[in-house]
Design a protein around this motif. Structure first.
Motif, mmCIF file in Angstrom:
data_model
loop_
_atom_site.group_PDB
_atom_site.id
_atom_site.type_symbol
_atom_site.label_atom_id
_atom_site.label_comp_id
_atom_site.label_asym_id
_atom_site.label_seq_id
_atom_site.Cartn_x
_atom_site.Cartn_y
_atom_site.Cartn_z
ATOM 1 N N GLU A 188 0.841 -1.200 0.000
ATOM 2 C CA GLU A 188 0.000 0.000 0.000
ATOM 3 C C GLU A 188 0.877 1.252 0.000
ATOM 4 O OE1 GLU A 188 -4.047 1.567 2.190
ATOM 5 O OE2 GLU A 188 -2.680 0.289 3.319
ATOM 6 N N LEU A 189 1.953 1.230 0.781
ATOM 7 C CA LEU A 189 2.882 2.355 0.794
ATOM 8 C C LEU A 189 3.582 2.509 -0.552
ATOM 9 C CD1 LEU A 189 4.412 1.737 4.325
ATOM 10 C CD2 LEU A 189 3.177 3.800 3.643
ATOM 11 N N PHE A 190 3.969 1.382 -1.145
ATOM 12 C CA PHE A 190 4.617 1.433 -2.456
ATOM 13 C C PHE A 190 3.658 1.985 -3.506
ATOM 14 C CE2 PHE A 190 5.834 -0.675 -6.511
ATOM 15 C CZ PHE A 190 7.089 -0.101 -6.670
ATOM 16 N N ASP A 191 2.400 1.574 -3.457
ATOM 17 C CA ASP A 191 1.414 2.073 -4.412
ATOM 18 C C ASP A 191 1.204 3.574 -4.293
ATOM 19 O OD1 ASP A 191 0.900 -0.268 -5.742
ATOM 20 O OD2 ASP A 191 -0.816 -0.825 -4.512
ATOM 21 N N ALA A 192 1.421 4.114 -3.093
ATOM 22 C CA ALA A 192 1.240 5.549 -2.882
ATOM 23 C C ALA A 192 2.492 6.353 -3.235
ATOM 24 C CB ALA A 192 0.858 5.811 -1.424
ATOM 25 N N SER A 193 3.586 5.655 -3.587
ATOM 26 C CA SER A 193 4.848 6.310 -3.906
ATOM 27 C C SER A 193 4.962 6.563 -5.404
ATOM 28 C CB SER A 193 6.024 5.444 -3.443
ATOM 29 O OG SER A 193 6.181 4.323 -4.312
ATOM 30 N N ASP A 194 6.147 7.014 -5.833
ATOM 31 C CA ASP A 194 6.348 7.208 -7.280
ATOM 32 C C ASP A 194 6.648 5.894 -8.002
ATOM 33 O OD1 ASP A 194 8.923 6.784 -6.381
ATOM 34 O OD2 ASP A 194 9.776 8.573 -7.280
ATOM 35 N N LYS A 195 6.771 4.788 -7.262
ATOM 36 C CA LYS A 195 6.857 3.421 -7.806
ATOM 37 C C LYS A 195 7.997 3.268 -8.822
ATOM 38 C CE LYS A 195 3.113 1.031 -8.360
ATOM 39 N NZ LYS A 195 1.787 0.501 -8.740
ATOM 40 N N ARG A 196 9.226 3.288 -8.315
ATOM 41 C CA ARG A 196 10.396 3.119 -9.176
ATOM 42 C C ARG A 196 10.717 1.635 -9.358
ATOM 43 N NH1 ARG A 196 14.322 8.304 -8.151
ATOM 44 N NH2 ARG A 196 12.627 9.781 -7.736
ATOM 45 N N GLN A 197 10.950 1.261 -10.598
ATOM 46 C CA GLN A 197 11.255 -0.128 -10.941
ATOM 47 C C GLN A 197 12.514 -0.176 -11.805
ATOM 48 O OE1 GLN A 197 7.331 -2.406 -11.748
ATOM 49 N NE2 GLN A 197 6.819 -0.263 -12.104
ATOM 50 N N TRP A 198 13.265 -1.270 -11.656
ATOM 51 C CA TRP A 198 14.546 -1.435 -12.338
ATOM 52 C C TRP A 198 14.276 -1.962 -13.744
ATOM 53 C CZ3 TRP A 198 19.124 0.469 -11.527
ATOM 54 C CH2 TRP A 198 20.285 -0.143 -11.994
ATOM 55 N N ILE A 199 14.381 -1.071 -14.731
ATOM 56 C CA ILE A 199 14.075 -1.405 -16.116
ATOM 57 C C ILE A 199 15.356 -1.842 -16.827
ATOM 58 C CG2 ILE A 199 13.097 -0.594 -18.292
ATOM 59 C CD1 ILE A 199 11.080 -0.643 -16.044
ATOM 60 N N VAL A 200 15.379 -3.101 -17.262
ATOM 61 C CA VAL A 200 16.557 -3.673 -17.920
ATOM 62 C C VAL A 200 16.392 -3.559 -19.440
ATOM 63 C CG1 VAL A 200 17.934 -5.761 -18.265
ATOM 64 C CG2 VAL A 200 16.944 -5.265 -16.009
ATOM 65 N N THR A 201 17.455 -3.118 -20.117
ATOM 66 C CA THR A 201 17.439 -2.975 -21.579
ATOM 67 C C THR A 201 18.195 -4.133 -22.222
ATOM 68 O OG1 THR A 201 17.379 -0.570 -21.402
ATOM 69 C CG2 THR A 201 18.029 -1.487 -23.521
ATOM 70 N N CYS A 202 17.568 -4.770 -23.191
ATOM 71 C CA CYS A 202 18.200 -5.884 -23.903
ATOM 72 C C CYS A 202 19.214 -5.338 -24.905
ATOM 73 C CB CYS A 202 17.128 -6.702 -24.633
ATOM 74 S SG CYS A 202 17.789 -7.974 -25.731
ATOM 75 N N TYR A 203 20.440 -5.879 -24.876
ATOM 76 C CA TYR A 203 21.461 -5.465 -25.846
ATOM 77 C C TYR A 203 21.085 -5.881 -27.268
ATOM 78 C CZ TYR A 203 24.900 -4.178 -22.247
ATOM 79 O OH TYR A 203 25.572 -3.569 -21.216
#
Length: 545
Positions: free
Chosen positions: A195-210
């Motif tokens: 619930e706290l995470f949902d109320a945040s800006d919700k940063r996620q580690w986005i991996v880019t495929c080479y």
């Protein structure tokens, strides 16, 4: 003055950075100096941890955040002269934290050992002239009345939310930094840390495929992005099959406008040196077993998953939304049941019968307790209630007042006790009121089963305007919080619905179902028939009247 200087070891110069402090004074269990940014994904988190007032980390198990919190607490108390409170779910966990997690770092450092002064108890550490408190929040007494510059909540998913809210008052004093940190493995969606995470800006580690430049999170692609070949396990792009480099990534906020509350999701998969072979083996054992699969998703992917402990899951609610074909009601010609959950506010649910044993909630209200009497008068006029069931506790006097004021339906105060639904009377003569007792867990099982059945035996109304949309979203949130927990262990372990959570509309719907069970067959037009006590566990076509 010179003697005092000799007796009290000099603290670190305030110019030393947090990272330098960690590398210089903290030693890990394996003897290596602690480098908080040794893993690439941690750099941004550490930078913000030391500068931002509000951070939530929804994490996988064993991802290193307790170490970060301990290190930063030492730095804040020792170097910056701040007072910190570290909260854990229980007193037992708090008592274990000092000896097992905090003290080993101190003992491995000559400098830190010299800085511990005066009181050195399990739950209180004095460093120089400032303090580090370790407290359990199993009760309100844990939210000690001592001002602090920063409060840290560990294992948030297990902490009583009411006590956690009370503890937040500790950073409200003038001059306090007012910093808050929250981290935990998630248990249930929209509960605790999630619930706290949902109320945040919700940063996620986005991996880019080479290979194809596709961008995605590792947890969202799992298990399609994990392969085993020639005995080796590695992560690949589900689109092109190219091997993924988890360091070729960046943090991306889903809601960048919410920068006053930072939130990070940290699964084990983003750790460069994580043992993928062990994760693969765990998944193979867990994937076909709901409870083990739920544990895997929580601990490895940092995703909340209730397994069978959250009967009304997001998937259930999605199915209800797809099947619902009716809207909120302003009145009812069909007999209804009214349920009221009492607390800081009164939450009211009104339901019509649906088929032989189902129900259709048609209206919801949230009012101050002082406004409830007037609302109930309006409900009696508009919604044709056959019975009303209201919590006896915590405001028994007010609840009895509501029951006594009813003129067109039968009212009951409700207690959670016994093993089956029973009716009775409390008080004598003019003070007498009807009461109903039910087993809390069995009763909630009956209600949640109606929604979770396939096809459902209970649905939810569609909103007609923005106000009703807010209401139905709150109802869904409260239904998701009808979650279970395990108490005890071994043969003594029991499973029951969690208490002290914000599930008020869920409890009101449960009472509305009971009211329907008591009233089915009665209408305002025909009036009550001869009364017969109800002893059935589910209502049928014939009811209490």
């Amino acid at each position: 003055m010179s003697l005092l200087k000799d007796l009290v070891p000099k603290r670190e110069d305030q110019a030393i950075s947090f990272i330098e402090y960690c590398r210089k004074h903290l030693t890990l269990d394996d003897g290596r100096p602690y480098d908080p940014i040794g893993r690439g994904f941690m750099k941004e988190i550490v930078d913000n941890y030391h500068t931002h007032p509000h951070m939530t980390v929804e994490k996988g198990a064993q991802t290193g955040f307790s170490t970060l919190a301990i290190a930063h607490t030492l730095y804040m108390v020792d170097v910056l002269g701040k007072n910190i409170i570290y909260y854990l779910p229980t007193d037992a966990m708090a008592n274990m934290f000092g000896p097992t997690r905090f003290e080993p770092y101190v003992q491995r450092s000559e400098y830190l050992s010299s800085r511990i002064r005066g009181t050195d108890q399990k739950s209180l550490k004095q460093i120089g002239t400032h303090f580090f408190y370790i407290r359990g929040l199993v009760s309100k007494t844990g939210a000690i009345s001592i001002p602090a510059d920063e409060i840290i909540f560990d294992e948030v998913a297990l902490i009583n939310p009411e006590n956690m809210e009370l503890a937040q008052d500790r950073i409200s004093a003038p001059g306090s930094l007012g910093w808050q940190k929250y981290f935990s493995v998630a248990l249930f969606e929209s509960d605790g840390i999630d619930e706290l995470f949902d109320a945040s800006d919700k940063r996620q580690w986005i991996v880019t495929c080479y290979g194809c430049r596709r961008e995605a999170t590792l947890e969202s692609d799992f298990p399609d992005n994990m392969v085993k070949k020639n005995g080796d396990v590695f992560l690949v792009c589900p689109k092109c099959g190219h091997k993924l480099d988890v360091t070729n990534a960046r943090w991306v906020a889903e809601h960048p406008d919410r920068d006053s509350r930072l939130g990070y999701r940290v699964p084990q998969l983003i750790i460069p040196d994580t043992k993928l072979s062990l994760i693969y083996e765990r998944w193979e054992k867990a994937k076909d077993r709901p409870s083990k699969r739920a544990t895997f998703r929580r601990s490895v992917l940092a995703l909340p998953d209730s397994g069978n402990m959250q009967p009304i899951s997001p998937a259930v609610l999605q199915r209800l939304e797809e099947l619902s074909d009716y809207y909120f009601h302003d009145h009812s010609d069909v007999v209804t049941g009214v349920g009221i959950d009492m607390g800081d506010k009164a939450h009211v649910a009104i339901a019509q019968p649906y088929g032989a044993e189902g129900m259709l909630p048609i209206a919801f209200f949230e009012v101050e307790v002082e406004e409830l009497s007037e609302l109930v008068k309006q409900i009696e006029e508009a919604f044709n209630p056959g019975a009303l069931v209201i919590d006896a506790m915590p405001y028994k006097t007010e609840s009895k007042k509501i029951v006594r004021q009813l003129t067109k339906c039968r009212g009951y105060i409700q207690y959670f006790k016994g093993s089956e639904l029973k009716e009775g009377v409390e008080g004598e003569d003019e003070k007498a009121v009807n009461k109903v007792t039910v087993d809390r867990d069995e009763s909630l099982d009956e209600t949640t089963d109606l929604f979770a059945a396939n096809p459902p035996l209970a649905l939810l109304p569609k909103p007609r305007n923005p106000k009703e949309e807010i209401t139905i979203n709150t109802v869904k949130l409260h239904l998701k919080k009808l979650v279970k927990e395990t108490s005890g262990s071994g043969e003594d372990a029991t499973i029951h619905y969690k208490k002290n959570v914000a599930n008020h509309f869920g409890m009101a719907i449960n009472s509305a179902r009971i009211a329907l069970q008591l009233a089915l067959g009665q209408s305002r037009m025909t009036g009550p028939a001869e009364y017969t006590p109800v002893v059935r566990s589910r209502f049928r076509k014939k009811g209490a009247y």
